[in-house]
Design an enzyme around this catalytic site. Structure first.
Site, mmCIF file in Angstrom:
data_model
loop_
_atom_site.group_PDB
_atom_site.id
_atom_site.type_symbol
_atom_site.label_atom_id
_atom_site.label_comp_id
_atom_site.label_asym_id
_atom_site.label_seq_id
_atom_site.Cartn_x
_atom_site.Cartn_y
_atom_site.Cartn_z
ATOM 1 C CG ASP A 9 17.697 22.030 55.281
ATOM 2 O OD1 ASP A 9 17.433 22.959 53.852
ATOM 3 O OD2 ASP A 9 18.505 21.327 55.294
ATOM 4 C CG ASP A 11 21.619 22.755 49.163
ATOM 5 O OD1 ASP A 11 21.322 22.368 48.617
ATOM 6 O OD2 ASP A 11 20.224 23.742 48.947
ATOM 7 C CG ASP A 168 21.479 20.536 56.847
ATOM 8 O OD1 ASP A 168 20.455 20.888 56.507
ATOM 9 O OD2 ASP A 168 22.434 20.379 56.676
#
Length: 219
Positions: A9, A11, A168
């Site tokens: 991922d 961001d 995240d």
């Protein structure tokens, strides 16, 4: 399980753009005499679209309309300035280096636009580390749908059992698992309190364990 690819991922995972965005919006809410709740914001992390409308949320909070263009013109430079202060998250560079040394393919699966992801990767001198990216403006459905990971796998020419996703947020983890990948959760300060239990492994950061050790434990 023979792992031959890592899909990150972007961001909040490679670069913490999420905390600066929350901070910049918090400043906007404070300037309008109200408070931005992390409980509300957390549901927006890792996705896009109707769930993510801070302007409407601000207007509901204060009971009147706001000048959205004026807010946009002031907040975005502030957001970008806060991001400029960020470095890649702990352990990210070490895992990228180790993955390349081990011959693993590297990709990115991000809900953000291609321009956003590529511009930041260029600024961090990381774009050439990744052979392929899959971005939000290239699919019909973003996370938590599996489309981005499916596109990343297609471009990497890998099956879901050959790749590890690094995420995240709950939305990102849901997308990775829906696509059939083993998923490692690495929360940032904003997502650390969230329920990341759907991940197969949770690390405090990628600096917690070397990539080789994680690969051995999975194997």
């Amino acid at each position: 399980m023979t792992i031959s690819a890592l899909i990150f991922d972007f961001d909040g995972t490679i670069l913490d753009t999420e905390t600066p965005e929350f901070e910049s919006w918090s400043e906007v809410f404070t300037a309008h005499g109200t408070t931005l709740s992390l409980d509300w914001w957390s549901g927006c992390i890792g996705t896009a679209g109707l769930a993510f409308d801070p302007y409407a949320h601000l207007e509901r909070s204060i009971g009147r309309t706001v000048d959205r263009e004026a807010i946009r013109a002031g907040r975005r430079p502030r957001h970008l300035a806060l991001i400029e202060c960020q470095q890649p998250r702990p352990g990210v560079l070490q895992w990228i280096t180790a993955a390349r040394a081990a011959g693993l393919s590297l990709g990115v699966a991000s809900t953000s636009s291609r321009d956003w992801v590529h511009d930041h990767l260029d600024r961090l001198a990381l774009r050439t580390s990744f052979s392929h990216t899959a971005c939000g403006d290239e699919v019909d459905r973003v996370k938590p749908a599996p489309d981005l990971y499916q596109l990343a796998l297609q471009r990497l020419q890998k099956g879901p059992d050959q790749a590890i996703a690094i995420e995240d947020s709950p939305n990102g983890i849901a997308a990775a698992k829906a696509a059939g990948l083993f998923c490692i959760a690495v929360p940032n300060p904003l997502t650390e309190p969230l329920d990341l239990s759907a991940a197969d492994l949770r690390l405090t950061s990628l600096a917690e364990l070397p990539l080789a050790e994680v690969l051995r434990s999975i194997g």
